[in-house]
Design an enzyme around this catalytic site. Structure first.
Site, PDB file in Angstrom:
ATOM      1  N   ARG A  15       0.818  -1.223   0.000  1.00  0.00           N
ATOM      2  CA  ARG A  15       0.000   0.000   0.000  1.00  0.00           C
ATOM      3  C   ARG A  15       0.852   1.274   0.000  1.00  0.00           C
ATOM      4  O   ARG A  15       0.509   2.262   0.635  1.00  0.00           O
ATOM      5  CB  ARG A  15      -0.954   0.009   1.203  1.00  0.00           C
ATOM      6  CG  ARG A  15      -2.110  -0.971   1.064  1.00  0.00           C
ATOM      7  CD  ARG A  15      -3.053  -0.867   2.252  1.00  0.00           C
ATOM      8  NE  ARG A  15      -2.364  -1.162   3.485  1.00  0.00           N
ATOM      9  CZ  ARG A  15      -2.738  -0.736   4.691  1.00  0.00           C
ATOM     10  NH1 ARG A  15      -3.805   0.017   4.804  1.00  0.00           N
ATOM     11  NH2 ARG A  15      -2.051  -1.058   5.767  1.00  0.00           N
ATOM     12  N   ILE A 445     -24.968   6.705  12.114  1.00  0.00           N
ATOM     13  CA  ILE A 445     -24.974   5.454  11.360  1.00  0.00           C
ATOM     14  C   ILE A 445     -24.202   4.367  12.097  1.00  0.00           C
ATOM     15  O   ILE A 445     -24.365   3.185  11.816  1.00  0.00           O
ATOM     16  CB  ILE A 445     -24.388   5.684   9.949  1.00  0.00           C
ATOM     17  CG1 ILE A 445     -25.128   6.827   9.249  1.00  0.00           C
ATOM     18  CG2 ILE A 445     -24.466   4.437   9.100  1.00  0.00           C
ATOM     19  CD1 ILE A 445     -26.636   6.669   9.197  1.00  0.00           C
ATOM     20  N   GLY A 446     -23.346   4.750  13.011  1.00  0.00           N
ATOM     21  CA  GLY A 446     -22.686   3.711  13.803  1.00  0.00           C
ATOM     22  C   GLY A 446     -21.317   4.117  14.295  1.00  0.00           C
ATOM     23  O   GLY A 446     -21.100   4.343  15.479  1.00  0.00           O
ATOM     24  N   SER A 447     -20.380   4.258  13.359  1.00  0.00           N
ATOM     25  CA  SER A 447     -19.005   4.483  13.801  1.00  0.00           C
ATOM     26  C   SER A 447     -18.758   5.952  14.133  1.00  0.00           C
ATOM     27  O   SER A 447     -19.349   6.851  13.537  1.00  0.00           O
ATOM     28  CB  SER A 447     -18.032   4.021  12.726  1.00  0.00           C
ATOM     29  OG  SER A 447     -18.293   4.683  11.518  1.00  0.00           O
ATOM     30  N   TRP A 575     -18.675  -7.825  -0.053  1.00  0.00           N
ATOM     31  CA  TRP A 575     -17.370  -7.299   0.320  1.00  0.00           C
ATOM     32  C   TRP A 575     -16.377  -8.384   0.675  1.00  0.00           C
ATOM     33  O   TRP A 575     -15.328  -8.126   1.248  1.00  0.00           O
ATOM     34  CB  TRP A 575     -17.521  -6.277   1.462  1.00  0.00           C
ATOM     35  CG  TRP A 575     -18.273  -5.058   1.020  1.00  0.00           C
ATOM     36  CD1 TRP A 575     -18.779  -4.826  -0.225  1.00  0.00           C
ATOM     37  CD2 TRP A 575     -18.616  -3.915   1.794  1.00  0.00           C
ATOM     38  NE1 TRP A 575     -19.419  -3.615  -0.273  1.00  0.00           N
ATOM     39  CE2 TRP A 575     -19.333  -3.031   0.967  1.00  0.00           C
ATOM     40  CE3 TRP A 575     -18.385  -3.544   3.119  1.00  0.00           C
ATOM     41  CZ2 TRP A 575     -19.824  -1.810   1.412  1.00  0.00           C
ATOM     42  CZ3 TRP A 575     -18.874  -2.321   3.564  1.00  0.00           C
ATOM     43  CH2 TRP A 575     -19.580  -1.460   2.724  1.00  0.00           C
ATOM     44  N   ASP A 613     -26.770  -3.229   8.748  1.00  0.00           N
ATOM     45  CA  ASP A 613     -26.307  -2.414   7.614  1.00  0.00           C
ATOM     46  C   ASP A 613     -26.294  -3.228   6.336  1.00  0.00           C
ATOM     47  O   ASP A 613     -25.734  -4.322   6.300  1.00  0.00           O
ATOM     48  CB  ASP A 613     -24.871  -1.935   7.870  1.00  0.00           C
ATOM     49  CG  ASP A 613     -24.804  -0.900   8.989  1.00  0.00           C
ATOM     50  OD1 ASP A 613     -25.738  -0.091   9.104  1.00  0.00           O
ATOM     51  OD2 ASP A 613     -23.797  -0.902   9.721  1.00  0.00           O
ATOM     52  N   GLU A 619     -25.093  -2.657  -4.976  1.00  0.00           N
ATOM     53  CA  GLU A 619     -23.992  -3.077  -5.845  1.00  0.00           C
ATOM     54  C   GLU A 619     -24.075  -4.564  -6.176  1.00  0.00           C
ATOM     55  O   GLU A 619     -23.466  -5.019  -7.133  1.00  0.00           O
ATOM     56  CB  GLU A 619     -22.648  -2.755  -5.203  1.00  0.00           C
ATOM     57  CG  GLU A 619     -22.224  -3.760  -4.160  1.00  0.00           C
ATOM     58  CD  GLU A 619     -21.003  -3.339  -3.366  1.00  0.00           C
ATOM     59  OE1 GLU A 619     -20.965  -2.203  -2.929  1.00  0.00           O
ATOM     60  OE2 GLU A 619     -20.109  -4.166  -3.194  1.00  0.00           O
ATOM     61  N   HIS A 708     -18.038  11.588   3.455  1.00  0.00           N
ATOM     62  CA  HIS A 708     -16.888  11.197   2.650  1.00  0.00           C
ATOM     63  C   HIS A 708     -15.983  12.384   2.339  1.00  0.00           C
ATOM     64  O   HIS A 708     -14.958  12.242   1.709  1.00  0.00           O
ATOM     65  CB  HIS A 708     -17.349  10.540   1.342  1.00  0.00           C
ATOM     66  CG  HIS A 708     -18.193   9.333   1.595  1.00  0.00           C
ATOM     67  ND1 HIS A 708     -19.567   9.389   1.564  1.00  0.00           N
ATOM     68  CD2 HIS A 708     -17.873   8.070   1.912  1.00  0.00           C
ATOM     69  CE1 HIS A 708     -20.043   8.189   1.847  1.00  0.00           C
ATOM     70  NE2 HIS A 708     -19.038   7.375   2.056  1.00  0.00           N
TER      71      HIS A 708
HETATM   72  N1  GLN Z   1     -22.336   1.084  10.717  1.00  0.00           N
HETATM   73  C1  GLN Z   1     -21.278   1.330   9.812  1.00  0.00           C
HETATM   74  C2  GLN Z   1     -20.502   2.570  10.219  1.00  0.00           C
HETATM   75  O1  GLN Z   1     -21.067   3.476  10.706  1.00  0.00           O
HETATM   76  C3  GLN Z   1     -21.776   1.508   8.394  1.00  0.00           C
HETATM   77  C4  GLN Z   1     -20.651   1.705   7.425  1.00  0.00           C
HETATM   78  C5  GLN Z   1     -21.059   1.738   5.963  1.00  0.00           C
HETATM   79  O2  GLN Z   1     -22.190   1.911   5.625  1.00  0.00           O
HETATM   80  N2  GLN Z   1     -20.133   1.593   5.069  1.00  0.00           N
HETATM   81  O3  GLN Z   1     -19.322   2.650  10.052  1.00  0.00           O
HETATM   82 ZN    ZN Z   2     -22.702   3.886   4.817  1.00  0.00          ZN
END
Ligand code: GLN
Ligand code: ZN
Length: 766
Positions: A15, A445-447, A575, A613, A619, A708
């Site tokens: 990487r 969303i979570g993290s 994934w 999730d 995709e 993002h």
């Molecule tokens: N729950 C995950 C987070 O918040 C969702 C991540 C995602 O959708 N790629 O990181």
């Molecule tokens: Zn997401």
């Protein structure tokens, strides 16, 4: 017979590209240092392929961020809002390039990033080109030429890889109304013609035009665009060897048109669709060479030489070996660099390693396949072949793969059919009673940010520098801090922050049977973000609870509801590198049952809200419409299996991102989650258009903060988006949340953005 690659991984075997680009962004290294590393990565790729015996090596397959963004810059498809960043020098142009990908907030400027979306049905994301009426293209970057010359100067003649003009247009979006982006083709072709002229001066022989759109359903107008583009290229550059590459599917009803294109070679994906070979062999004109994509560029399993040779022999018999080329099915971008770097102590991985092949091994396979198909088999060649076949037959019978309990459980679930919950309206009543929430409830969303400290904790644990107890304690402290902060900020439904997770699939996969992990099996996901997809090699089951302790702990620190966070079955599938010895649907449903065990345990532990999730559900959609129904049939069943049997008072959330969901909203509704959070901020709430036609039955949180990008949205901006949403979705159904998890962001920006978000929700309530 010629062997060639369509593209080689570009992140560097360890990487290096990723790390160097990030260091450059952070201002830690210079432009010169960055380009030196880029050059090194390219050179190593070229030399390796040469050493392994590849006949035709690609160039311009390298990228600092994304190959679609590369072409945007090359043809000057630079959105107007970035024009103040355009520059005369190379460094300035590279900075512009990164700004287009990531947005720009500096010197009083505030420019939003270009959109990003999935590259066909892969987990790679490309930057979506933006098109305007009467747009004029102009040659603005010479990367394609520099890479060709660079390789040439070190004695490696290459085939230049260019994203084809038609796919380039089709991958983009019109940013104003009143025109069709295909109308820009004539002007765009002028640039391509100029690019080819420049390459000609440097002595190029082959150009590979990637036109993956050729495996999609095409309108008559789109077909005409292909015919136009390739006849112009042929007319202006009759000397050029044009290789047209298709991948990720079959040519299908585009076959006839493609055969008229007067190219020199056509590449087809025989891994996705081996059955298309006979038809193509009968249709192909004698002037065209056929490149057989026989080594899987999307998966990591060893090639089955017998199957491949059957296909190669069929082609050779019909058109002769002079007209046959051998290649991986698509660019090797989607697989890790080199299996030899996996010097691991991990038992499972060691046992399954003989079944696998990464980019380097796949390249070797190509060269061997050429030998196998050309030579009278001498002892050595015979040995290689026999060994390949015996490894594969041992694999089929391996006890690592088969678990009878899992198979029986799934068979029983299949007999019971798709699980159904109580009607949403009734569930909603029940949920309101046990868990009253304000209008426009706010959540995440979570993290939360995965800081350096947290990553280093994990690294220390891995190296046994700290004990499991010390690690758990630190993570718990992090969770407590984050819960406190969310309470103070006034959020309604809290999350624990996912600090204990490295990645949303890897984290779970490490605890599930049937999954294996690599140490260095990285592939590019978007920009500098790489993932290490797990390898699903066998029947999947969950030996013990995976998240219950963490979530229950988080819930014990607060009165407010804490969401349990799980990854959905389709996302695991999408994934991961998935076993190819049974249908994907089987593997998906096995995973769903394992998740269901976790859902039930969370519920028993008193967790009221559980989010599953499914960011990858879109995709996974087949590229051709005719295959959609079958996909949705098992994908929806899998999601429903994952939440089967939960009580009415348990609120199921799901989350989706990175994609266009408009077309499939009705199917998403069939998942029957109580609440869905969905990405939409980056496309300025275009997603919401779907709701003017389709009334989503349950509750929904359209993402209003693009995580993002490092850009911070203001309260008013969020309010504006929410007001827009309230016009299309009943206000009672709206949730307020960012468009994805915050793990890639920093705390400082996160706090400001979320505070703005809560303020916007409060104002809206008033
Ligand atoms: N729950 C995950 C987070 O918040 C969702 C991540 C995602 O959708 N790629 O990181
Ligand atoms: Zn997401």
């Amino acid at each position: 017979m010629i062997t060639h690659n369509l593209g080689y991984p570009r992140i560097g075997s360890y990487r290096e590209t990723k790390k160097t680009v990030e260091a450059y962004w952070a201002g830690k290294i210079s432009y010169d240092e960055l380009t030196r590393v880029g050059k090194e990565v390219r050179m190593r790729n070229w030399q390796l392929q040469k050493k392994l015996g590849i006949d035709l090596i690609p160039s311009n397959d390298f990228s600092y961020y994304d190959h679609v963004l590369d072409i945007c810059l090359t043809v000057g498809a630079i959105p107007k809002r970035f024009s103040s960043l355009e520059s005369k020098n190379d460094k300035g142009m590279l900075d512009l390039y990164f700004a287009m990908a990531r947005g720009y907030q500096n010197e009083g400027k505030d420019i939003t990033a270009m959109e990003m979306t999935k590259w066909f049905d892969t987990n790679y994301h490309y930057i979506v080109p933006e098109f305007y009426k009467n747009q004029q293209f102009r040659l603005s970057s010479f990367k394609f030429l520099e890479e060709f010359t660079e390789a040439k100067n070190s004695g490696i003649p290459t085939k230049t890889v260019l994203l084809g003009p038609v796919s380039f247009l089709l991958l983009g979006k019109e940013k104003e109304s009143g025109f069709d982006r295909l109308d820009l083709l004539e002007n765009l072709l002028e640039i391509y013609i100029e690019m080819i002229s420049r390459l000609k001066k440097q002595g190029v022989e082959w150009i590979q035009f990637d036109e993956p759109y050729l495996v999609m359903d095409l309108s008559e107008k789109q077909k005409r665009a292909f015919i136009r583009a390739y006849s112009i290229i042929r007319e202006k550059h009759p000397w050029l060897k044009v290789m047209l590459t298709t991948y990720f599917g079959e040519l299908g009803d585009n076959l006839e048109m493609i055969m008229l294109l007067n190219t020199d070679a056509i590449h087809i994906d025989l891994v996705r669709s081996p059955s298309q070979l006979p038809e193509i062999l009968s249709a192909i004109p004698s002037s065209i060479t056929l490149s057989l994509g026989i080594v899987d560029g999307r998966n990591i399993w060893k090639n089955d030489f017998k199957k491949s040779l059957d296909l190669i022999n069929k082609a050779v018999e019909k058109i002769g070996n002079e007209r046959v080329m051998l290649a991986p099915s698509c660019s090797l971008l989607h697989v890790p660099y080199d299996l030899d770097l996996e010097a691991s102590s991990n038992n499972i991985l060691n046992e399954i390693k003989p079944w696998m092949a990464f980019a380097k091994q796949k390249t070797e396979e190509l060269v061997v396949l050429k030998k196998l198909s050309l030579e009278d088999w001498n002892d050595e060649v015979q040995k290689i072949y026999k060994q390949n076949q015996s490894i594969l037959s041992l694999k089929m019978k391996s006890s690592l793969i088969h678990n009878e309990d899992v198979k029986t459980r799934l068979a029983k679930a299949d007999r019971m059919g798709r699980p159904v919950r109580t009607k949403f309206a009734l569930r909603k009543e029940a949920q309101k009673e046990v868990m009253p929430l304000p209008d426009f409830p706010t959540t995440n969303i979570g993290s939360f940010p995965q800081t350096k400290e947290i990553r280093s904790l994990r690294a220390q644990l891995k190296k046994n520098e700290i004990t499991k107890e010390q690690y758990n304690l630190s993570i718990r402290q992090e969770i407590t801090k984050t819960i406190r902060w969310q309470e103070q900020a006034g959020l309604d439904v809290l999350v624990h922050g996912e600090f204990e997770r490295n990645d949303m699939v890897e984290y779970f996969g490490e605890m599930l049977n049937g999954f294996a992990f690599t140490k260095n099996g990285w592939v590019q996901s978007y920009g500098t973000r790489c993932v290490k997809p797990p390898i699903i090699y066998g029947d999947v089951s969950r030996p013990r609870p995976m998240t219950v302790d963490w979530i229950a702990f988080a819930q014990s620190t607060t009165e407010k509801p804490v969401k349990g966070m799980l990854t959905g079955p389709v996302t695991f599938l999408q994934w991961s590198f998935v076993r190819d010895d049974q249908p994907r649907s089987e593997t998906c449903k096995q995973i769903a049952l394992a998740i269901n065990d976790e859902v039930r345990d969370l519920e028993s532990a008193g967790i009221r809200i559980i989010q599953i999730d499914e960011p990858a559900i879109r995709e996974g959609l087949p590229l051709r419409k005719k295959e959609w129904d079958e996909y949705f049939d098992w994908a929806i069943t899998a999601f429903r299996l994952a939440c089967a049997g939960v009580k009415d008072i348990t609120q199921i959330h799901t989350h989706m991102c990175y994609s266009e969901f408009n077309l499939i909203m009705d199917k998403i509704a069939e998942l029957d989650a109580d609440v869905i959070s969905i990405e939409s901020s980056r496309s300025q709430m275009e997603l919401l258009d779907a709701f003017s036609e389709f009334k989503y039955p349950n509750e929904i949180g359209p993402g209003i903060y693009d995580i993002h990008s490092p850009r911070i949205p203001s309260k008013d901006e969020i309010l504006g988006l929410l007001q827009k949403a309230s016009k299309l979705i009943h206000p009672e159904k709206i949730w307020v949340n960012p468009d994805c998890g915050l793990k890639t962001r920093g705390w400082a920006e996160t706090k400001i953005a979320l505070t703005n978000m809560v303020k916007a929700a409060e104002e809206l309530r008033r």
